[in-house]
Enzyme design. Structure first.
Site, PDB file in Angstrom:
ATOM      1  N   CYS A  76      42.832  42.744  40.152  1.00 30.95           N
ATOM      2  CA  CYS A  76      43.392  41.910  41.215  1.00 30.95           C
ATOM      3  C   CYS A  76      42.285  41.455  42.157  1.00 30.95           C
ATOM      4  O   CYS A  76      41.301  42.171  42.371  1.00 30.95           O
ATOM      5  CB  CYS A  76      44.453  42.693  41.986  1.00 30.95           C
ATOM      6  SG  CYS A  76      45.434  41.670  43.102  1.00 30.95           S
ATOM      7  N   ASP A  77      42.442  40.266  42.685  1.00 32.72           N
ATOM      8  CA  ASP A  77      41.524  39.766  43.700  1.00 32.72           C
ATOM      9  C   ASP A  77      42.340  38.968  44.713  1.00 32.72           C
ATOM     10  O   ASP A  77      43.194  38.165  44.326  1.00 32.72           O
ATOM     11  CB  ASP A  77      40.442  38.866  43.078  1.00 32.72           C
ATOM     12  CG  ASP A  77      39.389  38.476  44.092  1.00 32.72           C
ATOM     13  OD1 ASP A  77      38.444  39.265  44.294  1.00 32.72           O
ATOM     14  OD2 ASP A  77      39.510  37.395  44.705  1.00 32.72           O
ATOM     15  N   THR A  78      42.088  39.215  45.988  1.00 36.58           N
ATOM     16  CA  THR A  78      42.837  38.540  47.044  1.00 36.58           C
ATOM     17  C   THR A  78      41.903  37.708  47.897  1.00 36.58           C
ATOM     18  O   THR A  78      40.834  38.180  48.295  1.00 36.58           O
ATOM     19  CB  THR A  78      43.582  39.565  47.930  1.00 36.58           C
ATOM     20  OG1 THR A  78      44.464  40.325  47.108  1.00 36.58           O
ATOM     21  CG2 THR A  78      44.387  38.873  49.014  1.00 36.58           C
TER      22      THR A  78
END
Length: 196
Positions: A76-78
């Site tokens: 995941c990357d935000t």
């Protein structure tokens, strides 16, 4: 549905060392391993700003999946995006101040890209939440910076902490802003399990 370890007869790996993502993933899985990706992230300049988090999530997921082909891997990357600009973690107090001043009184997007590897196949998606900040004074910004909370967070705030006082409203998934869109991820995992 509320403990997906029963569905997936393999090791579950979260490709992130974020304590917030770890806490959120525990809503889906009772048992999983943490194996953070370590390679340098490469931003594809041909992508629109909105697709960058999804690309970075895939890179993290793939790095760990290559060494763990029998596992279910989640990356995941935000990103915090204002206009067309990706706002990362602040370098120092001055940078945190500049970021928070630019977000004051404005609506920005928080986009989490999520990638899943399972049984030789990758799938990915992105989730978007609009976050509107109240207008606040320079003194208020400095007070918030003095809490120390902004420094390890994209956009220089944590909505799950004192940064919640900056927020006027959100439109979308709250947990997406924290760092992992757990409801959509659980839904996608359920669909993945049923399709295999």
């Amino acid at each position: 549905m509320f403990n997906m370890n029963e569905n997936f007869d393999c090791e579950i790996i979260l490709a992130s060392q974020s304590p917030r993502r770890k806490e959120l993933l525990s809503l889906i899985f009772d048992k999983f391993s943490i194996v953070p990706a370590k390679r340098e992230e490469i931003i594809d300049k041909s992508l629109t700003t909105q697709l960058v988090p999804q690309s970075l999530a895939y890179q993290k997921c793939r790095e760990i999946a290559l060494d763990n082909p029998d596992a279910l891997v989640i990356g995941c990357d935000t990103a915090v995006i204002l206009g067309d600009e990706i706002i990362g973690k602040p370098k120092d107090s001055d940078d945190a101040f500049a970021i928070l001043r630019s977000l004051s009184g404005n609506t920005h997007q928080v986009i989490s890209g999520t990638a899943i590897y399972y049984k030789g196949e990758y799938t990915s998606f992105c989730n978007v939440t609009d976050v509107t900040f109240r207008e606040f004074s320079d003194d208020f910004i400095r007070e918030y910076i003095n809490t120390g909370e902004p420094f390890d967070k994209a956009g220089a705030y944590g909505i799950q902490g004192k940064g919640s006082l900056l927020v006027e409203k959100i439109n979308g998934d709250y947990f997406n802003v924290v760092g992992l869109p757990v409801s959509e991820l659980a839904h996608r995992l359920q669909c993945l399990y049923q399709s295999k």
